[in-house]
Design a protein around this motif. Structure first.
Motif, PDB file in Angstrom:
ATOM      1  N   SER A  66      54.900 -53.149   3.247  1.00  0.00           N
ATOM      2  CA  SER A  66      55.320 -51.785   2.883  1.00  0.00           C
ATOM      3  C   SER A  66      54.456 -50.725   3.545  1.00  0.00           C
ATOM      4  O   SER A  66      54.915 -49.621   3.827  1.00  0.00           O
ATOM      5  CB  SER A  66      55.306 -51.604   1.367  1.00  0.00           C
ATOM      6  N   THR A  67      53.186 -51.047   3.820  1.00  0.00           N
ATOM      7  CA  THR A  67      52.277 -50.100   4.462  1.00  0.00           C
ATOM      8  C   THR A  67      51.756 -50.624   5.798  1.00  0.00           C
ATOM      9  O   THR A  67      50.894 -49.988   6.406  1.00  0.00           O
ATOM     10  CB  THR A  67      51.074 -49.785   3.541  1.00  0.00           C
ATOM     11  N   ARG A  68      52.263 -51.787   6.212  1.00  0.00           N
ATOM     12  CA  ARG A  68      51.856 -52.419   7.473  1.00  0.00           C
ATOM     13  C   ARG A  68      50.336 -52.574   7.566  1.00  0.00           C
ATOM     14  O   ARG A  68      49.720 -52.188   8.552  1.00  0.00           O
ATOM     15  CB  ARG A  68      52.384 -51.642   8.670  1.00  0.00           C
ATOM     16  N   GLU A  69      49.758 -53.126   6.511  1.00  0.00           N
ATOM     17  CA  GLU A  69      48.305 -53.321   6.535  1.00  0.00           C
ATOM     18  C   GLU A  69      47.924 -54.737   6.135  1.00  0.00           C
ATOM     19  O   GLU A  69      48.675 -55.427   5.442  1.00  0.00           O
ATOM     20  CB  GLU A  69      47.604 -52.309   5.634  1.00  0.00           C
ATOM     21  N   MET A  70      46.741 -55.133   6.604  1.00  0.00           N
ATOM     22  CA  MET A  70      46.164 -56.402   6.226  1.00  0.00           C
ATOM     23  C   MET A  70      45.318 -56.152   4.985  1.00  0.00           C
ATOM     24  O   MET A  70      44.375 -55.375   5.029  1.00  0.00           O
ATOM     25  CB  MET A  70      45.306 -56.954   7.358  1.00  0.00           C
ATOM     26  N   VAL A  71      45.661 -56.799   3.895  1.00  0.00           N
ATOM     27  CA  VAL A  71      44.942 -56.639   2.644  1.00  0.00           C
ATOM     28  C   VAL A  71      43.722 -57.564   2.608  1.00  0.00           C
ATOM     29  O   VAL A  71      42.685 -57.210   2.070  1.00  0.00           O
ATOM     30  CB  VAL A  71      45.879 -56.941   1.450  1.00  0.00           C
ATOM     31  N   PHE A  72      43.856 -58.742   3.214  1.00  0.00           N
ATOM     32  CA  PHE A  72      42.782 -59.732   3.172  1.00  0.00           C
ATOM     33  C   PHE A  72      42.938 -60.696   4.345  1.00  0.00           C
ATOM     34  O   PHE A  72      44.048 -61.057   4.727  1.00  0.00           O
ATOM     35  CB  PHE A  72      42.835 -60.530   1.865  1.00  0.00           C
ATOM     36  N   LYS A  73      41.804 -61.110   4.886  1.00  0.00           N
ATOM     37  CA  LYS A  73      41.783 -62.174   5.891  1.00  0.00           C
ATOM     38  C   LYS A  73      40.564 -63.030   5.604  1.00  0.00           C
ATOM     39  O   LYS A  73      39.451 -62.518   5.504  1.00  0.00           O
ATOM     40  CB  LYS A  73      41.694 -61.599   7.302  1.00  0.00           C
ATOM     41  N   SER A  74      40.781 -64.310   5.452  1.00  0.00           N
ATOM     42  CA  SER A  74      39.644 -65.196   5.207  1.00  0.00           C
ATOM     43  C   SER A  74      38.789 -65.288   6.466  1.00  0.00           C
ATOM     44  O   SER A  74      39.250 -65.032   7.578  1.00  0.00           O
ATOM     45  CB  SER A  74      40.127 -66.596   4.787  1.00  0.00           C
ATOM     46  N   LYS A  75      37.542 -65.668   6.275  1.00  0.00           N
ATOM     47  CA  LYS A  75      36.632 -65.844   7.400  1.00  0.00           C
ATOM     48  C   LYS A  75      36.920 -67.198   8.042  1.00  0.00           C
ATOM     49  O   LYS A  75      37.223 -68.175   7.349  1.00  0.00           O
ATOM     50  CB  LYS A  75      35.178 -65.793   6.926  1.00  0.00           C
ATOM     51  N   GLU A  76      36.793 -67.247   9.357  1.00  0.00           N
ATOM     52  CA  GLU A  76      36.979 -68.512  10.060  1.00  0.00           C
ATOM     53  C   GLU A  76      35.899 -69.489   9.610  1.00  0.00           C
ATOM     54  O   GLU A  76      34.730 -69.115   9.469  1.00  0.00           O
ATOM     55  CB  GLU A  76      36.917 -68.296  11.569  1.00  0.00           C
ATOM     56  N   GLN A  77      36.283 -70.717   9.421  1.00  0.00           N
ATOM     57  CA  GLN A  77      35.356 -71.745   8.964  1.00  0.00           C
ATOM     58  C   GLN A  77      35.203 -72.786  10.055  1.00  0.00           C
ATOM     59  O   GLN A  77      36.054 -73.653  10.225  1.00  0.00           O
ATOM     60  CB  GLN A  77      35.869 -72.358   7.665  1.00  0.00           C
ATOM     61  N   TRP A  78      34.121 -72.665  10.806  1.00  0.00           N
ATOM     62  CA  TRP A  78      33.857 -73.544  11.938  1.00  0.00           C
ATOM     63  C   TRP A  78      32.580 -74.323  11.733  1.00  0.00           C
ATOM     64  O   TRP A  78      31.661 -73.881  11.070  1.00  0.00           O
ATOM     65  CB  TRP A  78      33.630 -72.714  13.201  1.00  0.00           C
ATOM     66  N   HIS A  79      32.523 -75.474  12.381  1.00  0.00           N
ATOM     67  CA  HIS A  79      31.241 -76.161  12.580  1.00  0.00           C
ATOM     68  C   HIS A  79      30.557 -75.477  13.761  1.00  0.00           C
ATOM     69  O   HIS A  79      29.374 -75.222  13.735  1.00  0.00           O
ATOM     70  CB  HIS A  79      31.453 -77.642  12.886  1.00  0.00           C
ATOM     71  N   TRP A  80      31.320 -75.237  14.821  1.00  0.00           N
ATOM     72  CA  TRP A  80      30.914 -74.491  16.008  1.00  0.00           C
ATOM     73  C   TRP A  80      32.191 -74.033  16.688  1.00  0.00           C
ATOM     74  O   TRP A  80      33.290 -74.387  16.247  1.00  0.00           O
ATOM     75  CB  TRP A  80      30.031 -75.334  16.936  1.00  0.00           C
ATOM     76  N   PHE A 104      48.559 -66.608  31.355  1.00  0.00           N
ATOM     77  CA  PHE A 104      47.988 -65.318  31.737  1.00  0.00           C
ATOM     78  C   PHE A 104      47.828 -64.360  30.551  1.00  0.00           C
ATOM     79  O   PHE A 104      47.371 -63.238  30.723  1.00  0.00           O
ATOM     80  CB  PHE A 104      48.846 -64.660  32.825  1.00  0.00           C
ATOM     81  N   ALA A 105      48.196 -64.802  29.377  1.00  0.00           N
ATOM     82  CA  ALA A 105      48.110 -63.939  28.195  1.00  0.00           C
ATOM     83  C   ALA A 105      46.657 -63.728  27.788  1.00  0.00           C
ATOM     84  O   ALA A 105      45.806 -64.589  28.017  1.00  0.00           O
ATOM     85  CB  ALA A 105      48.882 -64.557  27.020  1.00  0.00           C
ATOM     86  N   GLU A 106      46.397 -62.585  27.185  1.00  0.00           N
ATOM     87  CA  GLU A 106      45.100 -62.356  26.560  1.00  0.00           C
ATOM     88  C   GLU A 106      45.231 -62.810  25.114  1.00  0.00           C
ATOM     89  O   GLU A 106      46.196 -62.468  24.436  1.00  0.00           O
ATOM     90  CB  GLU A 106      44.716 -60.886  26.648  1.00  0.00           C
ATOM     91  N   SER A 107      44.274 -63.573  24.654  1.00  0.00           N
ATOM     92  CA  SER A 107      44.364 -64.132  23.309  1.00  0.00           C
ATOM     93  C   SER A 107      43.004 -64.100  22.626  1.00  0.00           C
ATOM     94  O   SER A 107      41.973 -64.034  23.284  1.00  0.00           O
ATOM     95  CB  SER A 107      44.862 -65.584  23.383  1.00  0.00           C
ATOM     96  N   PRO A 108      43.012 -64.171  21.295  1.00  0.00           N
ATOM     97  CA  PRO A 108      41.739 -64.254  20.577  1.00  0.00           C
ATOM     98  C   PRO A 108      40.906 -65.468  21.016  1.00  0.00           C
ATOM     99  O   PRO A 108      39.689 -65.374  21.142  1.00  0.00           O
ATOM    100  CB  PRO A 108      42.148 -64.366  19.109  1.00  0.00           C
ATOM    101  N   PHE A 109      41.562 -66.596  21.276  1.00  0.00           N
ATOM    102  CA  PHE A 109      40.819 -67.782  21.711  1.00  0.00           C
ATOM    103  C   PHE A 109      40.115 -67.511  23.031  1.00  0.00           C
ATOM    104  O   PHE A 109      38.946 -67.856  23.207  1.00  0.00           O
ATOM    105  CB  PHE A 109      41.743 -68.996  21.852  1.00  0.00           C
ATOM    106  N   MET A 110      40.841 -66.901  23.981  1.00  0.00           N
ATOM    107  CA  MET A 110      40.258 -66.581  25.280  1.00  0.00           C
ATOM    108  C   MET A 110      39.044 -65.674  25.106  1.00  0.00           C
ATOM    109  O   MET A 110      37.990 -65.909  25.701  1.00  0.00           O
ATOM    110  CB  MET A 110      41.295 -65.890  26.165  1.00  0.00           C
ATOM    111  N   GLU A 111      39.175 -64.670  24.251  1.00  0.00           N
ATOM    112  CA  GLU A 111      38.076 -63.731  24.009  1.00  0.00           C
ATOM    113  C   GLU A 111      36.857 -64.450  23.425  1.00  0.00           C
ATOM    114  O   GLU A 111      35.732 -64.244  23.864  1.00  0.00           O
ATOM    115  CB  GLU A 111      38.553 -62.620  23.067  1.00  0.00           C
ATOM    116  N   HIS A 112      37.088 -65.311  22.445  1.00  0.00           N
ATOM    117  CA  HIS A 112      35.975 -66.055  21.829  1.00  0.00           C
ATOM    118  C   HIS A 112      35.334 -67.004  22.827  1.00  0.00           C
ATOM    119  O   HIS A 112      34.110 -67.159  22.842  1.00  0.00           O
ATOM    120  CB  HIS A 112      36.464 -66.832  20.609  1.00  0.00           C
ATOM    121  N   ALA A 113      36.155 -67.658  23.665  1.00  0.00           N
ATOM    122  CA  ALA A 113      35.611 -68.581  24.662  1.00  0.00           C
ATOM    123  C   ALA A 113      34.701 -67.841  25.639  1.00  0.00           C
ATOM    124  O   ALA A 113      33.608 -68.319  25.961  1.00  0.00           O
ATOM    125  CB  ALA A 113      36.745 -69.281  25.403  1.00  0.00           C
ATOM    126  N   ILE A 114      35.136 -66.676  26.091  1.00  0.00           N
ATOM    127  CA  ILE A 114      34.334 -65.886  27.019  1.00  0.00           C
ATOM    128  C   ILE A 114      33.022 -65.470  26.360  1.00  0.00           C
ATOM    129  O   ILE A 114      31.955 -65.524  26.987  1.00  0.00           O
ATOM    130  CB  ILE A 114      35.141 -64.672  27.532  1.00  0.00           C
TER     131      ILE A 114
END
Length: 154
Positions: A6-20, A118-128
């Motif tokens: 209704s407001t186009r907003e993110m109310v909550f996002k969990s934190k990524e849970q990684w070993h690495w 050729f897409a830009e992605s969150p994974f690509m950004e994190h890898a860099i």
């Protein structure tokens, strides 16, 4: 993630849970990660109409949070306008058909990026950021479960 279309907003996002980097925790069979030791529980204030999403890393590695919010909001709006329904299908009172459509649209959006070298992605950004050469999306399993918050009729 919890999205408020209704407001186009993110109310909550969990934190990524990684070993690495690129090694997420996995609560499943044959995994050293167990619900007792590794599960995270969050309390999130929600409203009627909010959409709760459970997504695999194949989604969040390929779509940024703002893209997920936009795709979910847009898909809800399209469904409400009568788009995306197969002939003869009428939405049930519990909203399962609408949420199936939302999940499918989100899955397809992630798949487009995953297959684009050729897409830009969150994974690509994190890898860099980790010093690794990376480009494009990340081909991975893509799973989405979507549910809309509704009041009980009790």
């Amino acid at each position: 993630m919890v999205v408020r279309p209704s407001t186009r907003e993110m109310v909550f996002k969990s934190k990524e849970q990684w070993h690495w980097f690129d090694c997420p925790r996995q609560l499943g069979t044959n995994s050293p990660d167990t619900p007792v030791n590794c599960a995270v529980v969050d309390e999130v204030p929600i409203r009627e109409g909010d959409v709760v999403l459970a997504m695999s890393d194949g989604v969040i590695d390929n779509l940024w949070a703002h893209e997920i919010v936009e795709k979910v909001s847009e898909s809800v709006e399209r469904w409400e306008r009568g788009e995306g329904r197969e002939e003869g299908i009428v939405e049930g009172e519990d909203g399962r058909d609408m949420m199936g459509f939302v999940a499918e649209e989100l899955k397809e959006a992630a798949k487009v990026i995953a297959l684009d070298p050729f897409a830009e992605s969150p994974f690509m950004e994190h890898a860099i950021e980790e010093g690794l050469a990376s480009g494009g999306g990340k081909l991975d399993d893509i799973s989405v479960v979507a549910a809309m918050c509704r009041k009980n009729k009790g």
